[in-house]
Design an enzyme around this catalytic site. Structure first.
Site, PDB file in Angstrom:
ATOM      1  CG  ASP A 158      -6.565  -5.505   5.610  1.00 37.09           C
ATOM      2  OD1 ASP A 158      -6.620  -4.264   5.412  1.00 37.09           O
ATOM      3  OD2 ASP A 158      -5.503  -6.092   5.898  1.00 37.09           O
ATOM      4  CD  GLU A 167      -2.369  -1.290   7.796  1.00 40.70           C
ATOM      5  OE1 GLU A 167      -1.399  -0.767   8.393  1.00 40.70           O
ATOM      6  OE2 GLU A 167      -3.193  -2.026   8.372  1.00 40.70           O
TER       7      GLU A 167
END
Length: 374
Positions: free
Chosen positions: A78, A139
């Site tokens: 991400d 994350e």
């Protein structure tokens, strides 16, 4: 050891960067994941997909002949960028640098991780079979769905290598601050600020009192910071605000700071300063600090020795930002962060990769895995 060419790596990187994969853009994260699954399948790795409903799927990759790998490599898919960013400023190269959303944080790391394992399969297949690659999807927002999987995959491993980018000077990360986030929801009582202000109870005033007290918990010498980074409230300028909200970011340097700080925050929010207002506190300390301990130092020294064999002048550093490295480090598992390539300006539109670090950091990762597997 034969490493993929810079051109081959850049071709792979361009495809990844040009896919929007913000933390809340599940479809985009899963598209990145599928690109990586397809790549790893060409070198004999199989994928175990951990389905998620809100965020992108997490992926665990191992060689199909692997038995009990004892090295974990962690990389997140991400980014912090909104959908549409890749179309607005796609992957491009200017001089010796590559640009684009997530190019260094951390799509280039996926390229070096894959390339390192690809090279190892030809040079030392047993070392390549000694690795589990964990690709996570959240994350950038604190790993709400990945944390348990990271900890489970890290359990019993000899070493965890986290593929966040190296610092601008090429240094590895041996310590990080931990932290968390809180939301203060303050309820007051509305009133006309000109006609009958005495009947009102300002939620904004109450939030202001709490902001001052929370900020006073910061102790920068001890590595503790508390920051109300967002505050909002009220409906019109001539109305006493009946609602206000504050978003709080906290950072700690050692795990023993966590409980006292959490308790202090709870105590501040337990009683209102403005009579007849109320406070709802949500949140917690979600990420432990990555502390520089004996295990970390020992692992760093191994990597530094490998770097010396490549004529890389390696250094170590500490950073205030968080990463998935904190979760395994807090469990006492030897963990090093910053194993990715070199770049800078993460999280903004000037984010860049130093192109010549791709091959160098691929070699460093491959030879580190080989050394740890010997």
């Amino acid at each position: 050891m034969k490493i993929a060419s810079t051109e081959e790596m850049l071709n792979m990187l361009e495809k990844l960067v040009n896919i929007d994969s913000g933390s809340y853009h599940k479809d985009g994260v899963d598209r990145v994941g599928q690109q990586l699954i397809d790549a790893y399948q060409t070198i004999g790795f199989h994928a175990d997909i951990h389905e998620q409903h809100t965020y992108g799927n997490h992926i665990v990759l191992m060689h199909h002949e692997a038995t009990e790998p004892d090295i974990l490599v962690v990389a997140h898919m991400d980014t912090v960028f909104l959908e549409g960013t890749a179309a607005e400023r796609p992957f491009h190269i200017v001089g010796e640098r590559a640009y684009g959303p997530g190019v260094i944080d951390m799509k280039a790391s996926h390229v070096t991780t894959f390339s390192a394992l690809q090279a190892l399969l030809n040079a030392n297949k047993e070392a390549a079979k000694n690795v589990v690659v964990l690709l996570t999807s959240d994350e950038e927002i604190g790993a709400p769905s990945a944390r348990k999987l990271i900890e489970a995959q890290g359990a019993g491993k000899k070493a965890v290598l986290v593929m966040e980018p190296a610092r601008k000077d090429g240094s590895l990360v041996t310590s990080r601050r931990g932290g968390g986030r809180y939301t203060l929801k303050v309820t007051g009582k509305a009133a006309h600020s000109g006609i009958e202000p005495e009947k009102g109870r300002s939620a904004i005033e109450e939030l202001a009192h709490k902001t001052i007290k929370l900020h006073q918990l910061s102790n920068h010498e001890e590595g503790i910071s508390v920051n109300v980074g967002i505050s909002k409230g009220g409906t019109s300028i001539n109305t006493v605000a009946d609602y206000a909200e504050g978003k709080v970011d906290i950072r700690i340097t050692t795990q023993d700071q966590a409980a006292p700080l959490a308790k202090a925050i709870e105590n501040i929010c337990a009683q209102p300063d403005v009579p007849d207002t109320s406070i709802e506190l949500e949140g917690e300390i979600t990420r432990p600090p990555m502390e520089r301990n004996e295990q970390t130092i020992a692992l760093y020294e191994i990597i530094n020795d490998v770097a010396s064999s490549l004529n890389i002048d390696l250094t170590e550093t500490s950073t205030g930002g968080g990463s998935d490295a904190s979760f395994t480090s807090a469990l006492g598992i030897p963990t090093i962060d910053g194993m990715g390539p070199i770049g800078g300006n993460q999280h903004n539109d000037e984010e860049y990769l130093e192109i010549d670090s791709l091959v160098e950091r691929t070699k460093l990762l491959a030879l580190t895995i080989e050394r740890l597997s010997s």
